[in-house]
Design an enzyme around this catalytic site. Structure first.
Site, PDB file in Angstrom:
ATOM      1  N   LYS A   1      42.126  42.652  37.525  1.00 46.91           N
ATOM      2  CA  LYS A   1      42.888  41.418  37.334  1.00 46.91           C
ATOM      3  C   LYS A   1      43.013  41.091  35.848  1.00 46.91           C
ATOM      4  CE  LYS A   1      41.283  37.307  37.298  1.00 46.91           C
ATOM      5  NZ  LYS A   1      40.611  36.021  37.563  1.00 46.91           N
TER       6      LYS A   1
ATOM      7  N   ASP B   1      44.727  36.774  41.677  1.00 51.97           N
ATOM      8  CA  ASP B   1      43.485  36.006  41.768  1.00 51.97           C
ATOM      9  C   ASP B   1      43.450  35.295  43.117  1.00 51.97           C
ATOM     10  OD1 ASP B   1      45.332  33.987  41.556  1.00 51.97           O
ATOM     11  OD2 ASP B   1      44.343  32.953  39.889  1.00 51.97           O
TER      12      ASP B   1
END
Length: 214
Positions: A124, A142
């Site tokens: 991420k 996320d």
């Protein structure tokens, strides 16, 4: 898991996102690629606002890997005490700074694999840096994007990688650059976890979420 929306519905959703906010921005403050990497790494299990408050002074003092190493682990710790898991994060900031100096000449690499090799940097974080700094249409999934992708049917998936791939497969290319920003902001302020603000949502009529609030 929601059904996957069709192309025309997804395009209509992103048409509305674009009309409402043509150039969505990430909310983490940074001055260069290095401070962006550090800020995103620090943001795990913390709010962007909390990270910004802690890093403003830190980045004034240490905006390069060399300066961060000179500050030292204790110096970093003092600046980020208000952030969750600050001791471990301070260690990672120093470790990744050392690697950048020793292996990359003090520059932040722009490949996902190289970024993910840095301590405290996962997929991420790497995708955020690739998207925000190098303008590569990487999708940083996320908890907000995972929730929105599944609730709305834009990008359903059983894990973050599946949602990331669904975004890449189904969002029109001309909206790919900003897709993760639109989705994260939508999840942060409208499609919130406990009680989504469906009455104020600009895509409520296109969304597959069955338990809409009134």
């Amino acid at each position: 898991m929601a059904r996957q929306l069709d192309y025309h519905t997804i395009r209509a959703i992103f048409d509305r996102f674009h009309a409402a906010e043509p150039e969505p921005k990430g909310e983490l403050e940074h001055v260069n690629a290095f401070t962006l990497v550090v800020a995103v790494a620090l943001s795990a299990q913390a709010t962007d606002a909390g990270v910004n408050k802690a890093t403003r002074r830190l980045f004034e003092i240490a905006d390069t890997p060399e300066k961060m190493l000179a500050l030292g682990e204790e110096g970093v710790t003092e600046h980020i005490r208000t952030i969750g898991l600050y001791r471990n994060k301070a260690k990672n900031v120093i470790k990744l700074s050392r690697i950048l100096v020793e292996e990359y000449g003090g520059e932040v690499p722009n490949s996902r694999a190289a970024l993910q090799s840095l301590p405290g940097v996962g997929r991420k974080t790497a995708n955020v840096v690739l998207n925000m700094w190098w303008r590569y249409p990487a999708q940083a999934v996320d908890t907000h994007i995972f929730r929105v992708g599944n609730r709305t049917g834009i990008a359903p998936g059983r894990d973050v990688v599946a949602v990331e791939r669904a975004i890449e497969d189904h969002v029109p290319v001309d909206y790919m650059q900003h897709a993760h920003h639109w989705l994260i902001l939508h999840g942060r302020y409208t499609c919130v976890a406990r009680k989504p603000k469906c009455a104020a949502c600009l895509i409520t009529d296109l969304c597959t979420f069955e338990d809409k609030t009134t």
